[in-house]
Write an enzyme that holds these catalytic residues in place. Sequence first.
Site, short mmCIF file in Angstrom:
data_model
loop_
_atom_site.label_atom_id
_atom_site.label_comp_id
_atom_site.label_asym_id
_atom_site.label_seq_id
_atom_site.Cartn_x
_atom_site.Cartn_y
_atom_site.Cartn_z
N CYS A 180 -31.29 -93.59 -49.13
CA CYS A 180 -31.66 -94.56 -50.16
C CYS A 180 -31.59 -95.99 -49.62
O CYS A 180 -30.50 -96.50 -49.38
CB CYS A 180 -30.73 -94.40 -51.37
SG CYS A 180 -30.99 -95.61 -52.66
N CYS A 193 -29.76 -98.50 -51.83
CA CYS A 193 -28.30 -98.30 -51.81
C CYS A 193 -27.68 -98.82 -50.51
O CYS A 193 -26.63 -99.45 -50.54
CB CYS A 193 -27.97 -96.81 -51.93
SG CYS A 193 -28.69 -95.96 -53.34
N ASP A 194 -28.31 -98.52 -49.39
CA ASP A 194 -27.67 -98.74 -48.09
C ASP A 194 -28.41 -99.65 -47.12
O ASP A 194 -27.91 -99.94 -46.04
CB ASP A 194 -27.44 -97.38 -47.41
CG ASP A 194 -26.57 -96.46 -48.25
OD1 ASP A 194 -25.56 -96.95 -48.80
OD2 ASP A 194 -26.89 -95.26 -48.36
#
Length: 179
Positions: free
Chosen positions: A22, A25-26
Amino acid sequence: NEYRRLGLPNEENLIGNGIHFCVSCDGAFYKDKVVAVIGGGNTAIVTSEALSQLCKKVYLVQNLEFLTAEKVLIDRINKRSNVEIIYNSVVKKLNGEDELESIIISNGKEEKELKIDGMFISIGLVPQNDFLKDLINLSENKFIISDNDCHTNIEGIFVAGDCRDKKVRQITTATNDGT
């Protein structure tokens, strides 16, 4: 659904330690670093484009000789000077014990090492329908088989959403199934 994996040794151990799925997300962890994105569809291209705005370099590794994403996305990624698309190649090995350090890719003739700080796998999803295998018909890829009206092979059992065997898996089509 669960993210499809490459199936390589030490892959599970490196998830969260250099391997991600993701970008929202990261992706921020890789500002001004070098990353690889594995895949060639819409998700891989969107991931690569987002990372290209953060990272020094993005390798996009596709196992086919072409990208399968929509043309408008391909046109956008081709304009990114820090994205290098590598065709006809697959990841053969992950280097690094507790943290990803590099990957070995192969085009069938030769292998090449890419020193990277992180990798985002964007090769699709695997449906989590195994618990239904003795009840209703599943496709070879484990999606639930149904007709256009969401009927399964068992009267009274309907299916809606991305677990269903269909061409397009988007929130709008899942909502339509439910409606």
